[in-house]
Design a protein around this motif. Structure first.
Motif, PDB file in Angstrom:
ATOM      1  N   ASN A   1       2.003  -2.490 -20.062  1.00  0.00           N
ATOM      2  CA  ASN A   1       1.852  -1.763 -21.321  1.00  0.00           C
ATOM      3  C   ASN A   1       3.188  -1.600 -22.040  1.00  0.00           C
ATOM      4  OD1 ASN A   1       3.168   0.471 -20.198  1.00  0.00           O
ATOM      5  ND2 ASN A   1       1.371   1.755 -20.124  1.00  0.00           N
ATOM      6  N   GLY A   2       3.136  -1.000 -23.223  1.00  0.00           N
ATOM      7  CA  GLY A   2       4.325  -0.791 -24.030  1.00  0.00           C
ATOM      8  C   GLY A   2       5.348   0.127 -23.372  1.00  0.00           C
ATOM      9  N   GLY A   3       4.920   0.887 -22.367  1.00  0.00           N
ATOM     10  CA  GLY A   3       5.824   1.771 -21.637  1.00  0.00           C
ATOM     11  C   GLY A   3       6.332   1.145 -20.353  1.00  0.00           C
ATOM     12  N   ASP A   4       6.126  -0.175 -20.192  1.00  0.00           N
ATOM     13  CA  ASP A   4       6.590  -0.961 -19.042  1.00  0.00           C
ATOM     14  C   ASP A   4       5.856  -0.672 -17.737  1.00  0.00           C
ATOM     15  OD1 ASP A   4       8.578  -2.531 -20.379  1.00  0.00           O
ATOM     16  OD2 ASP A   4       9.837  -0.730 -20.454  1.00  0.00           O
ATOM     17  N   CYS A   5       4.700   0.007 -17.794  1.00  0.00           N
ATOM     18  CA  CYS A   5       3.890   0.241 -16.601  1.00  0.00           C
ATOM     19  C   CYS A   5       2.883  -0.893 -16.432  1.00  0.00           C
ATOM     20  CB  CYS A   5       3.112   1.552 -16.719  1.00  0.00           C
ATOM     21  SG  CYS A   5       4.124   3.021 -16.889  1.00  0.00           S
ATOM     22  N   TYR A   6       2.480  -1.140 -15.193  1.00  0.00           N
ATOM     23  CA  TYR A   6       1.359  -2.040 -14.942  1.00  0.00           C
ATOM     24  C   TYR A   6       0.096  -1.284 -15.327  1.00  0.00           C
ATOM     25  CZ  TYR A   6       4.476  -4.819 -11.885  1.00  0.00           C
ATOM     26  OH  TYR A   6       5.483  -5.587 -11.375  1.00  0.00           O
TER      27      TYR A   6
ATOM     28  N   ALA B   1      10.913  -5.266  -9.005  1.00  0.00           N
ATOM     29  CA  ALA B   1       9.550  -4.857  -9.343  1.00  0.00           C
ATOM     30  C   ALA B   1       8.605  -5.150  -8.190  1.00  0.00           C
ATOM     31  CB  ALA B   1       9.068  -5.590 -10.589  1.00  0.00           C
ATOM     32  N   ALA B   2       7.661  -4.233  -7.990  1.00  0.00           N
ATOM     33  CA  ALA B   2       6.592  -4.478  -7.027  1.00  0.00           C
ATOM     34  C   ALA B   2       5.729  -5.600  -7.599  1.00  0.00           C
ATOM     35  CB  ALA B   2       5.762  -3.216  -6.825  1.00  0.00           C
ATOM     36  N   PRO B   3       5.268  -6.515  -6.771  1.00  0.00           N
ATOM     37  CA  PRO B   3       4.430  -7.592  -7.297  1.00  0.00           C
ATOM     38  C   PRO B   3       3.166  -7.044  -7.963  1.00  0.00           C
ATOM     39  CG  PRO B   3       5.112  -8.073  -5.039  1.00  0.00           C
ATOM     40  CD  PRO B   3       5.514  -6.650  -5.341  1.00  0.00           C
ATOM     41  N   VAL B   4       2.798  -7.665  -9.071  1.00  0.00           N
ATOM     42  CA  VAL B   4       1.617  -7.257  -9.822  1.00  0.00           C
ATOM     43  C   VAL B   4       0.381  -7.259  -8.930  1.00  0.00           C
ATOM     44  CG1 VAL B   4       0.064  -7.999 -11.669  1.00  0.00           C
ATOM     45  CG2 VAL B   4       2.533  -8.035 -12.017  1.00  0.00           C
ATOM     46  N   TRP B   5       0.268  -8.251  -8.071  1.00  0.00           N
ATOM     47  CA  TRP B   5      -0.945  -8.367  -7.246  1.00  0.00           C
ATOM     48  C   TRP B   5      -1.130  -7.164  -6.332  1.00  0.00           C
ATOM     49  CZ3 TRP B   5      -0.317  -8.256  -2.045  1.00  0.00           C
ATOM     50  CH2 TRP B   5       0.925  -8.629  -1.528  1.00  0.00           C
ATOM     51  N   GLU B   6      -0.052  -6.440  -5.989  1.00  0.00           N
ATOM     52  CA  GLU B   6      -0.201  -5.257  -5.135  1.00  0.00           C
ATOM     53  C   GLU B   6      -0.985  -4.151  -5.845  1.00  0.00           C
ATOM     54  OE1 GLU B   6       3.590  -3.995  -3.616  1.00  0.00           O
ATOM     55  OE2 GLU B   6       3.759  -5.756  -2.326  1.00  0.00           O
ATOM     56  N   ALA B   7      -0.740  -3.977  -7.141  1.00  0.00           N
ATOM     57  CA  ALA B   7      -1.492  -2.977  -7.903  1.00  0.00           C
ATOM     58  C   ALA B   7      -2.958  -3.388  -8.001  1.00  0.00           C
ATOM     59  CB  ALA B   7      -0.893  -2.821  -9.305  1.00  0.00           C
ATOM     60  N   VAL B   8      -3.191  -4.659  -8.275  1.00  0.00           N
ATOM     61  CA  VAL B   8      -4.556  -5.170  -8.364  1.00  0.00           C
ATOM     62  C   VAL B   8      -5.267  -5.014  -7.020  1.00  0.00           C
ATOM     63  CG1 VAL B   8      -5.942  -7.257  -8.704  1.00  0.00           C
ATOM     64  CG2 VAL B   8      -4.035  -6.760 -10.245  1.00  0.00           C
ATOM     65  N   LYS B   9      -4.579  -5.378  -5.944  1.00  0.00           N
ATOM     66  CA  LYS B   9      -5.160  -5.298  -4.597  1.00  0.00           C
ATOM     67  C   LYS B   9      -5.512  -3.849  -4.243  1.00  0.00           C
ATOM     68  CE  LYS B   9      -4.180  -6.340   0.222  1.00  0.00           C
ATOM     69  NZ  LYS B   9      -3.163  -6.710   1.185  1.00  0.00           N
ATOM     70  N   ALA B  10      -4.632  -2.900  -4.563  1.00  0.00           N
ATOM     71  CA  ALA B  10      -4.888  -1.491  -4.248  1.00  0.00           C
ATOM     72  C   ALA B  10      -6.164  -1.006  -4.941  1.00  0.00           C
ATOM     73  CB  ALA B  10      -3.698  -0.631  -4.671  1.00  0.00           C
ATOM     74  N   PHE B  11      -6.351  -1.393  -6.195  1.00  0.00           N
ATOM     75  CA  PHE B  11      -7.543  -0.982  -6.939  1.00  0.00           C
ATOM     76  C   PHE B  11      -8.792  -1.645  -6.365  1.00  0.00           C
ATOM     77  CE2 PHE B  11     -10.381  -1.214 -10.723  1.00  0.00           C
ATOM     78  CZ  PHE B  11     -10.537   0.141 -10.922  1.00  0.00           C
ATOM     79  N   GLU B  12      -8.700  -2.918  -6.028  1.00  0.00           N
ATOM     80  CA  GLU B  12      -9.849  -3.639  -5.470  1.00  0.00           C
ATOM     81  C   GLU B  12     -10.223  -3.137  -4.077  1.00  0.00           C
ATOM     82  OE1 GLU B  12      -9.582  -7.927  -7.745  1.00  0.00           O
ATOM     83  OE2 GLU B  12      -8.538  -7.717  -5.828  1.00  0.00           O
ATOM     84  N   GLU B  13      -9.236  -2.757  -3.271  1.00  0.00           N
ATOM     85  CA  GLU B  13      -9.525  -2.235  -1.936  1.00  0.00           C
ATOM     86  C   GLU B  13     -10.292  -0.916  -1.991  1.00  0.00           C
ATOM     87  OE1 GLU B  13      -5.706  -2.152   0.029  1.00  0.00           O
ATOM     88  OE2 GLU B  13      -6.006  -4.184   0.822  1.00  0.00           O
TER      89      GLU B  13
END
Length: 88
Positions: free
Chosen positions: A55-60, A32-44
């Motif tokens: 979520n229930g579909g296993d997506c971040y 799995a890609a680290p969770v913080w990468e998704a958060v960082k992409a949105f914050e950038e």
């Protein structure tokens, strides 16, 4: 009465959003890609993260705002790729 109508509208909106969520293939152990990468992409992008979950579909899934608009943003946990944005 107004509170009940507002609550009913929020529940309906939540149910509609839940039905529209994408599904992801669960990542294999350690893949799995680290969770913080998704958060960082949105914050950038200038986004403000308010909450995060898988979520229930296993997506971040990020709940946040960008340019004054509340939204949900979904990311694939295996690739870290953004899948979908829903204005909330």
């Amino acid at each position: 009465m107004k509170k009940i109508a507002t609550l009913t509208a929020l529940i309906a909106l939540s149910a509609t959003a839940a039905l529209a969520e994408p599904s992801c293939t669960p990542a294999a152990d350690g893949a799995a890609a680290p969770v913080w990468e998704a958060v960082k992409a949105f914050e950038e992008e200038g986004g403000v993260v308010k909450a995060f979950k898988i979520n229930g579909g296993d997506c971040y899934e990020i709940y946040g705002s960008l340019d004054g608009t509340n939204m949900e943003v979904f990311f694939d946990p295996t690739t870290g790729e953004e899948l979908e944005r829903i204005d909330a």
